[in-house]
Write a protein that holds these residues in place. Structure first.
Motif, PDB file in Angstrom:
ATOM      1  N   TYR A   1      32.191 -13.773  22.422  1.00 20.95           N
ATOM      2  CA  TYR A   1      31.241 -14.748  21.877  1.00 20.95           C
ATOM      3  C   TYR A   1      31.841 -16.152  21.871  1.00 20.95           C
ATOM      4  O   TYR A   1      31.152 -17.132  22.168  1.00 20.95           O
TER       5      TYR A   1
ATOM      6  N   ALA B   1      31.765 -17.391  25.419  1.00 25.94           N
ATOM      7  CA  ALA B   1      30.390 -17.748  25.786  1.00 25.94           C
ATOM      8  C   ALA B   1      29.966 -19.052  25.117  1.00 25.94           C
ATOM      9  O   ALA B   1      29.292 -19.891  25.722  1.00 25.94           O
TER      10      ALA B   1
ATOM     11  N   PHE C   1      28.090 -17.704  31.754  1.00 24.92           N
ATOM     12  CA  PHE C   1      27.705 -17.189  30.444  1.00 24.92           C
ATOM     13  C   PHE C   1      27.158 -15.764  30.511  1.00 24.92           C
ATOM     14  O   PHE C   1      27.502 -14.929  29.670  1.00 24.92           O
TER      15      PHE C   1
ATOM     16  N   TRP D   1      28.182 -12.649  28.138  1.00 24.62           N
ATOM     17  CA  TRP D   1      27.239 -12.147  27.134  1.00 24.62           C
ATOM     18  C   TRP D   1      27.027 -10.640  27.288  1.00 24.62           C
ATOM     19  O   TRP D   1      26.912  -9.914  26.290  1.00 24.62           O
TER      20      TRP D   1
ATOM     21  N   THR E   1      29.793  -8.942  25.567  1.00 23.82           N
ATOM     22  CA  THR E   1      29.611  -8.912  24.109  1.00 23.82           C
ATOM     23  C   THR E   1      28.642  -7.810  23.711  1.00 23.82           C
ATOM     24  O   THR E   1      28.860  -7.121  22.714  1.00 23.82           O
ATOM     25  N   TYR E   2      27.599  -7.635  24.487  1.00 21.73           N
ATOM     26  CA  TYR E   2      26.625  -6.578  24.187  1.00 21.73           C
ATOM     27  C   TYR E   2      27.284  -5.202  24.268  1.00 21.73           C
ATOM     28  O   TYR E   2      27.112  -4.362  23.384  1.00 21.73           O
TER      29      TYR E   2
ATOM     30  N   SER F   1      24.688 -13.762  18.934  1.00 18.31           N
ATOM     31  CA  SER F   1      23.983 -13.443  20.166  1.00 18.31           C
ATOM     32  C   SER F   1      22.664 -14.208  20.255  1.00 18.31           C
ATOM     33  O   SER F   1      22.341 -14.801  21.289  1.00 18.31           O
TER      34      SER F   1
ATOM     35  N   LEU G   1      23.239 -18.026  20.910  1.00 15.22           N
ATOM     36  CA  LEU G   1      23.586 -18.331  22.299  1.00 15.22           C
ATOM     37  C   LEU G   1      22.388 -18.168  23.227  1.00 15.22           C
ATOM     38  O   LEU G   1      22.149 -19.009  24.103  1.00 15.22           O
ATOM     39  N   LEU G   2      21.613 -17.132  23.026  1.00 14.11           N
ATOM     40  CA  LEU G   2      20.423 -16.951  23.862  1.00 14.11           C
ATOM     41  C   LEU G   2      19.379 -18.020  23.586  1.00 14.11           C
ATOM     42  O   LEU G   2      18.697 -18.484  24.510  1.00 14.11           O
TER      43      LEU G   2
END
Length: 109
Positions: free
Chosen positions: A19, A22, A43, A47, A50-51, A89, A92-93
């Motif tokens: 994270y 990112a 990115f 990401w 991270t998921y 999350s 960032l999205l």
């Protein structure tokens, strides 16, 4: 059981580090050091990492026994850690959604 806790801590730490990476890529894209397209291309795999590590963490803290499922950590810390991960999350999205709307949809006018 102790090995699962250690692995869960490692997975969550890797998740937070990803994270941070990112977020850094998003920041340097916003500052103009790299283009938004390159920033998004860097990115996205970060990401995804991270998921995956967030999923690994969730699976490691749940121990299924014969009598049903039990958890390796208590409910409150588990919820706090999940909320932190989900908020990072989403933030960032949301940033990349904002970039897409501002840079690509509004620039075609």
């Amino acid at each position: 059981m102790k090995v699962r806790k250690v692995l869960a801590i490692i997975c969550y730490t890797v998740c937070l580090a990803a994270y941070a990476a990112a977020g850094y890529v998003s920041y340097i894209s916003y500052c103009g050091e790299i283009s938004y397209k390159l920033g998004f291309l860097i990115f996205l795999p970060i990401w995804i990492v991270t998921y995956w590590f967030s999923t690994f963490f969730s699976q490691l803290i749940e121990k299924k026994g014969n009598d049903g499922s039990t958890w390796l950590i208590k409910k409150a810390p588990r919820k706090v850690l999940s909320i932190i991960s989900n908020l990072l999350s989403f933030a960032l999205l949301a940033f990349w959604g904002y970039v897409y709307v501002m840079e690509y949809l509004l620039s075609t006018r």
